[in-house]
Write an enzyme that holds these catalytic residues in place. Structure first.
Site, PDB file in Angstrom:
ATOM      1  N   ILE A 151       0.845  -1.192   0.000  1.00 59.12           N
ATOM      2  CA  ILE A 151       0.000   0.000   0.000  1.00 59.12           C
ATOM      3  C   ILE A 151       0.885   1.248   0.000  1.00 59.12           C
ATOM      4  O   ILE A 151       1.618   1.498   0.963  1.00 59.12           O
ATOM      5  CB  ILE A 151      -0.949  -0.001   1.225  1.00 59.12           C
ATOM      6  CG1 ILE A 151      -1.733  -1.322   1.278  1.00 59.12           C
ATOM      7  CG2 ILE A 151      -1.872   1.203   1.168  1.00 59.12           C
ATOM      8  CD1 ILE A 151      -2.502  -1.673   0.017  1.00 59.12           C
ATOM      9  N   GLU A 152       0.810   1.998  -1.094  1.00 58.24           N
ATOM     10  CA  GLU A 152       1.657   3.182  -1.260  1.00 58.24           C
ATOM     11  C   GLU A 152       0.839   4.410  -1.642  1.00 58.24           C
ATOM     12  O   GLU A 152       1.380   5.383  -2.176  1.00 58.24           O
ATOM     13  CB  GLU A 152       2.731   2.897  -2.315  1.00 58.24           C
ATOM     14  CG  GLU A 152       3.594   1.683  -1.989  1.00 58.24           C
ATOM     15  CD  GLU A 152       4.692   1.442  -3.017  1.00 58.24           C
ATOM     16  OE1 GLU A 152       5.259   2.430  -3.510  1.00 58.24           O
ATOM     17  OE2 GLU A 152       4.985   0.268  -3.313  1.00 58.24           O
ATOM     18  N   GLY A 153      -0.459   4.361  -1.400  1.00 54.44           N
ATOM     19  CA  GLY A 153      -1.305   5.492  -1.754  1.00 54.44           C
ATOM     20  C   GLY A 153      -2.690   5.322  -1.176  1.00 54.44           C
ATOM     21  O   GLY A 153      -2.944   4.427  -0.366  1.00 54.44           O
TER      22      GLY A 153
END
Length: 298
Positions: A151-153
Site C-alpha cells: 500500500i503506497e497510496g
C-alpha cells in the site's frame, strides 16, 4: 588412524557449520508480474532462488470499484487470460514456494472507504484468489497462499480491518498468510497501524527510494538503526530487507553484492526476526543475476 580422525573431525566441523548456518538461513522474496519480459511464473520458481513470489498487482479495488488485476504483458484479465497461470502457481507451491497476491502498488486506484468496505474486499479476495468459491476466479482453481499489502497510496484507513477479516478465513489446515511491503521510514505512513495488529507473518521493508533509512556507501548506520526499529517494534514473524535487484530497479538504495554480503547481511542477520531479502523485481533480477549472487549468503 590419524587420517580417520582428521576425516571425522572435518565431518563434525561441517555438520556444526551447517547447523550454525541453518539457524538463521533466510529466504529471498521476489515480485513478479510487472514486466512481460521476465519469464513465466513457472520459470521464476524453477530457478530455485526464491522462497516467496508476490504476484504484482491487484491495483484496483475498494470503494465499490470492480477489482481488477494487472500483470502487464503476462496475461489479459479482461478475457480471462490469466487463468492459464493456475498450473504455474501449483508448480511453484509444489516446490514449497509461497505464492502471494500483492494488492496496491505504486500506481493504482485503491482505498478502503469503511470497515464494511474492507470486509467486502476480504470476501472478494477469499472467493476469487484464496480458498473460497467464485465463477470468475482470475487464476482458475489455484489457491494462493495469502495476500501481500503493498500500500503506497490512497489513505491509511481500514487496512487493519482488512487484515483482521482476511485472517479470519484462516483455519488450522489452511492458513491465510499476510505479508506487507512498507517503506523504511518508521512507522510506515500507510500500513503502520495495520502492522500493529500482529497478524502479519512476513514484512519486507522497502529500504530503497528512502534516503534517510537506506544504505549509503561506507555508511550502514541509517539502515541499521531503521532495521532495529522494524525488528523491535513490529509484531511480525519475520522481517525482510527489501532491495532493488539492480541499480535501474529504483531511484536509489541499490546495494552492490559485495557490500551486501560483507557488511549489511552480517549487521542484520543476528536478529531473531531476520527473514531474508526481498527483491524488486524478477525482471531486474534477470538483468543483474543478483539473487543468484547473494542466495548463499542470505
Amino acid at each position: 588412524m590419524a587420517i580417520k580422525s582428521a576425516i571425522s573431525l572435518a565431518f563434525i566441523s561441517s555438520v556444526i557449520l551447517v547447523l550454525v548456518l541453518g539457524t538463521d538461513a533466510g529466504d529471498i522474496a521476489i515480485y513478479w508480474g510487472q514486466n512481460g519480459n521476465e519469464g513465466t511464473l513457472a520459470e521464476t520458481c524453477a530457478t530455485g532462488n526464491y522462497g516467496f513470489v508476490n504476484l504484482a498487482f491487484l491495483p484496483t479495488f475498494g470503494n465499490g470499484q470492480t477489482p481488477m488485476i494487472n500483470l502487464a504483458g503476462h496475461c489479459d484479465p479482461f478475457s480471462n487470460g490469466c487463468t492459464k497461470l493456475s498450473s504455474d502457481i501449483k508448480s511453484c507451491q509444489a516446490k514449497g514456494i509461497k505464492v502471494m497476491l500483492s494488492i496496491g502498488g505504486g500506481a493504482g486506484s485503491y482505498y478502503l472507504a469503511s470497515s464494511d468496505d474492507a470486509r467486502q474486499v476480504a470476501t472478494y479476495l477469499w472467493n476469487n484468489f484464496l480458498g473460497g468459491q467464485s465463477v470468475s476466479r482470475p487464476f482458475g482453481d489455484a489457491v494462493l497462499d495469502g495476500i501481500d499489502f503493498d500500500i503506497e497510496g490512497g489513505t491509511n484507513q481500514h487496512w487493519d480491518d482488512l487484515a483482521r477479516y482476511l485472517s479470519g478465513y484462516s483455519k488450522p489446515d489452511t492458513k491465510v498468510y499476510l505479508t506487507a511491503a512498507p517503506q523504511c521510514p518508521f512507522p510506515d505512513a500507510w500500513v503502520g497501524g495495520a502492522l500493529k495488529t500482529g497478524l502479519f507473518d512476513y514484512v519486507w521493508v522497502q529500504f530503497y527510494n528512502n534516503p534517510p533509512c537506506q544504505y549509503t556507501p561506507d555508511d550502514i548506520g541509517n539502515l541499521e538503526n531503521s532495521w532495529k526499529n522494524w525488528t523491535t517494534d513490529i509484531p511480525a514473524t519475520k522481517i525482510f530487507l527489501g532491495l532493488p535487484a539492480s541499480p535501474e530497479a529504483a531511484g536509489s538504495g541499490f546495494i552492490p553484492v559485495s557490500d551486501l554480503t560483507s557488511q549489511v547481511i552480517p549487521a542484520i542477520k543476528g536478529s531473531a526476526k531476520y527473514g531474508g531479502i526481498m527483491l524488486w523485481s524478477k525482471y531486474y533480477d534477470d538483468q543483474s543475476g543478483y539473487s543468484s549472487a547473494i542466495k548463499n549468503y542470505v
